[in-house]
Design a protein around this motif. Structure first.
Motif, PDB file in Angstrom:
ATOM      1  N   ILE A  74      -3.845   7.032  -6.655  1.00  0.00           N
ATOM      2  CA  ILE A  74      -3.062   6.444  -5.566  1.00  0.00           C
ATOM      3  C   ILE A  74      -1.902   7.333  -5.137  1.00  0.00           C
ATOM      4  N   TYR A  75      -1.649   8.406  -5.877  1.00  0.00           N
ATOM      5  CA  TYR A  75      -0.478   9.237  -5.600  1.00  0.00           C
ATOM      6  C   TYR A  75      -0.839  10.490  -4.791  1.00  0.00           C
ATOM      7  N   LEU A  76      -0.006  10.779  -3.790  1.00  0.00           N
ATOM      8  CA  LEU A  76      -0.212  11.964  -2.960  1.00  0.00           C
ATOM      9  C   LEU A  76      -0.155  13.236  -3.797  1.00  0.00           C
ATOM     10  N   THR A  77       0.687  13.242  -4.817  1.00  0.00           N
ATOM     11  CA  THR A  77       0.788  14.411  -5.697  1.00  0.00           C
ATOM     12  C   THR A  77      -0.576  14.796  -6.247  1.00  0.00           C
ATOM     13  N   HIS A  78      -1.338  13.806  -6.682  1.00  0.00           N
ATOM     14  CA  HIS A  78      -2.630  14.088  -7.290  1.00  0.00           C
ATOM     15  C   HIS A  78      -3.665  14.487  -6.241  1.00  0.00           C
ATOM     16  N   TRP A  79      -3.564  13.936  -5.061  1.00  0.00           N
ATOM     17  CA  TRP A  79      -4.401  14.413  -3.959  1.00  0.00           C
ATOM     18  C   TRP A  79      -4.099  15.885  -3.687  1.00  0.00           C
ATOM     19  N   GLY A  80      -2.808  16.212  -3.775  1.00  0.00           N
ATOM     20  CA  GLY A  80      -2.398  17.588  -3.498  1.00  0.00           C
ATOM     21  C   GLY A  80      -2.929  18.572  -4.527  1.00  0.00           C
ATOM     22  N   PHE A 189      -4.715  11.306   6.559  1.00  0.00           N
ATOM     23  CA  PHE A 189      -5.778  10.744   5.724  1.00  0.00           C
ATOM     24  C   PHE A 189      -5.180   9.980   4.539  1.00  0.00           C
ATOM     25  N   TYR A 190      -4.142  10.564   3.909  1.00  0.00           N
ATOM     26  CA  TYR A 190      -3.488   9.851   2.809  1.00  0.00           C
ATOM     27  C   TYR A 190      -2.751   8.621   3.321  1.00  0.00           C
ATOM     28  N   LEU A 191      -2.133   8.733   4.494  1.00  0.00           N
ATOM     29  CA  LEU A 191      -1.409   7.605   5.074  1.00  0.00           C
ATOM     30  C   LEU A 191      -2.349   6.424   5.306  1.00  0.00           C
ATOM     31  N   ILE A 192      -3.538   6.707   5.844  1.00  0.00           N
ATOM     32  CA  ILE A 192      -4.518   5.643   6.080  1.00  0.00           C
ATOM     33  C   ILE A 192      -4.894   4.971   4.761  1.00  0.00           C
ATOM     34  N   PHE A 193      -5.110   5.796   3.726  1.00  0.00           N
ATOM     35  CA  PHE A 193      -5.414   5.241   2.410  1.00  0.00           C
ATOM     36  C   PHE A 193      -4.269   4.361   1.921  1.00  0.00           C
ATOM     37  N   ASN A 194      -3.034   4.839   2.080  1.00  0.00           N
ATOM     38  CA  ASN A 194      -1.860   4.115   1.603  1.00  0.00           C
ATOM     39  C   ASN A 194      -1.738   2.758   2.282  1.00  0.00           C
ATOM     40  N   ILE A 195      -1.994   2.721   3.591  1.00  0.00           N
ATOM     41  CA  ILE A 195      -1.906   1.463   4.342  1.00  0.00           C
ATOM     42  C   ILE A 195      -3.006   0.499   3.896  1.00  0.00           C
ATOM     43  N   ILE A 196      -4.225   1.015   3.782  1.00  0.00           N
ATOM     44  CA  ILE A 196      -5.343   0.177   3.343  1.00  0.00           C
ATOM     45  C   ILE A 196      -5.078  -0.368   1.938  1.00  0.00           C
ATOM     46  N   TYR A 197      -4.551   0.483   1.064  1.00  0.00           N
ATOM     47  CA  TYR A 197      -4.263   0.075  -0.311  1.00  0.00           C
ATOM     48  C   TYR A 197      -3.244  -1.058  -0.345  1.00  0.00           C
ATOM     49  N   TYR A 198      -2.243  -0.968   0.519  1.00  0.00           N
ATOM     50  CA  TYR A 198      -1.218  -2.018   0.572  1.00  0.00           C
ATOM     51  C   TYR A 198      -1.809  -3.334   1.060  1.00  0.00           C
ATOM     52  N   TYR A 199      -2.525  -3.293   2.191  1.00  0.00           N
ATOM     53  CA  TYR A 199      -3.046  -4.529   2.766  1.00  0.00           C
ATOM     54  C   TYR A 199      -4.220  -5.099   1.969  1.00  0.00           C
ATOM     55  N   ALA A 200      -4.810  -4.276   1.094  1.00  0.00           N
ATOM     56  CA  ALA A 200      -5.856  -4.782   0.198  1.00  0.00           C
ATOM     57  C   ALA A 200      -5.270  -5.407  -1.061  1.00  0.00           C
ATOM     58  N   LEU A 203      -1.417  -2.521  -6.099  1.00  0.00           N
ATOM     59  CA  LEU A 203      -0.097  -2.425  -6.717  1.00  0.00           C
ATOM     60  C   LEU A 203       0.038  -1.091  -7.445  1.00  0.00           C
ATOM     61  N   ASP A 204       1.277  -0.714  -7.742  1.00  0.00           N
ATOM     62  CA  ASP A 204       1.484   0.464  -8.573  1.00  0.00           C
ATOM     63  C   ASP A 204       1.426   0.035 -10.045  1.00  0.00           C
ATOM     64  N   PRO A 205       1.476   0.970 -11.007  1.00  0.00           N
ATOM     65  CA  PRO A 205       1.348   0.590 -12.420  1.00  0.00           C
ATOM     66  C   PRO A 205       2.388  -0.410 -12.906  1.00  0.00           C
ATOM     67  N   ASN A 206       3.537  -0.495 -12.195  1.00  0.00           N
ATOM     68  CA  ASN A 206       4.598  -1.425 -12.596  1.00  0.00           C
ATOM     69  C   ASN A 206       4.542  -2.752 -11.841  1.00  0.00           C
ATOM     70  N   GLY A 207       3.491  -2.935 -11.045  1.00  0.00           N
ATOM     71  CA  GLY A 207       3.332  -4.187 -10.315  1.00  0.00           C
ATOM     72  C   GLY A 207       4.024  -4.238  -8.972  1.00  0.00           C
ATOM     73  N   ASN A 208       4.570  -3.107  -8.506  1.00  0.00           N
ATOM     74  CA  ASN A 208       5.203  -3.065  -7.192  1.00  0.00           C
ATOM     75  C   ASN A 208       4.148  -3.032  -6.086  1.00  0.00           C
ATOM     76  N   VAL A 209       4.521  -3.530  -4.902  1.00  0.00           N
ATOM     77  CA  VAL A 209       3.561  -3.567  -3.784  1.00  0.00           C
ATOM     78  C   VAL A 209       3.494  -2.229  -3.067  1.00  0.00           C
ATOM     79  N   TRP A 210       4.304  -1.266  -3.496  1.00  0.00           N
ATOM     80  CA  TRP A 210       4.300   0.054  -2.880  1.00  0.00           C
ATOM     81  C   TRP A 210       3.894   1.100  -3.906  1.00  0.00           C
ATOM     82  N   VAL A 211       3.325   2.212  -3.400  1.00  0.00           N
ATOM     83  CA  VAL A 211       3.016   3.357  -4.258  1.00  0.00           C
ATOM     84  C   VAL A 211       4.268   4.203  -4.425  1.00  0.00           C
ATOM     85  N   TYR A 212       4.956   4.427  -3.292  1.00  0.00           N
ATOM     86  CA  TYR A 212       6.260   5.082  -3.289  1.00  0.00           C
ATOM     87  C   TYR A 212       7.249   4.128  -2.623  1.00  0.00           C
TER      88      TYR A 212
END
Length: 265
Positions: A74-80, A189-200, A203-212
């Motif tokens: 889910i992280y852009l760093t890892h995509w990079g 492309f990452y932005l589209i993934f990020n938006i889809i991930y949110y509306y789907a 969560l992040d590993p700590n249960g937040n609704v955002w990745v960043y």
């Protein structure tokens, strides 16, 4: 006068695509005086191994810290770093093909694998710089991740850019201003993934609704501003990469005592 000539030559529709007449520029180092593919092959082998090692180490170590391997993606760093590894792998594969099969023919255009490498190069180098700058400016120290490997953190968010710089300053192929859309496309492309991930409901590993935290779509106003700022930043970093390539071309051609210097690469 030279600057005007450069922009006139650079801003042509043909430079928007991935067409180029000199295939050897994709497997000969800019600092070498001979026509052997071996010098760049050796460097690319090291960079390929290094980038792949960063991905493997990150997957093996950080995924366990995140409690699930699924969170790793889910992280852009890892995509990079995956994009870096693919870029370095294709660069190495091109040099290896030339070593075993001889020069690449480009009479009817560049082969698909060179075009794919070129696209990956254009996208991954500025993104690597963005990840490094963004992480150490806004994210580092903001999260308390138990078990985080500090050495791995430096490699993923710092050495990643160093390796891309080495790939950049050793290459001979051109870096076009009009190829900015490759870099921005990666970000979109990452932005589209990020938006889809949110509306789907992701969560992040700590249960937040955002990745960043700065990409929190429950608060779209500031988030959109961040997205626009990052897009502008990517374009600026692409221009920085182009400028580095121009300096590389200038000094490497002087080093090779080649007086047929052309700022367009």
């Amino acid at each position: 006068m030279g600057v005007k000539k450069y922009f006139k030559k650079e801003f042509q529709w043909s430079n928007f695509g991935l067409e180029y007449d000199i295939a050897p520029d994709f497997y000969l180092g800019c600092w070498q005086r001979n026509r052997s593919c071996v010098p760049l092959l050796c460097l690319r082998a090291i960079l390929c191994a290094g980038n792949v090692a960063i991905v493997v180490a990150s997957w093996a170590l950080l995924a366990n810290v995140l409690s699930s391997h699924g969170f790793w993606w889910i992280y852009l760093t890892h995509w990079g770093i995956v994009a870096n590894a693919l870029t370095a792998t294709f660069a190495f594969a091109i040099s290896l093909k030339v070593y075993f099969s001889g020069p690449i023919e480009s009479t009817f255009g560049l082969p698909w694998y060179i075009k794919l490498y070129w696209f990956l190069f254009n996208a991954s180098v500025p993104v690597a710089f963005m990840i490094t700058l963004f992480y150490w400016t806004f994210i580092s120290g903001a999260f308390d991740i138990p078990g985080l490997n500090v050495t791995l953190d430096v490699f993923v968010h710092g050495i990643n850019s160093v390796m891309m710089v080495l790939l950049l300053i050793s290459a001979r192929h051109p870096t076009r201003l009009l190829h900015f859309h490759h870099t921005v496309g990666f970000g979109i492309f990452y932005l589209i993934f990020n938006i889809i991930y949110y509306y789907a409901g992701g969560l992040d590993p700590n249960g937040n609704v955002w990745v960043y935290p700065m990409l929190d779509w429950s608060n779209p106003g500031p988030t959109v501003l961040v997205v626009v700022g990052v897009a502008i930043g990517l374009i600026i970093l692409h221009c920085v990469v182009v400028l580095i390539a121009l300096c590389r071309n200038h000094f490497s051609r002087r080093f090779r005592k080649d007086r047929s210097f052309s700022v367009s690469g």
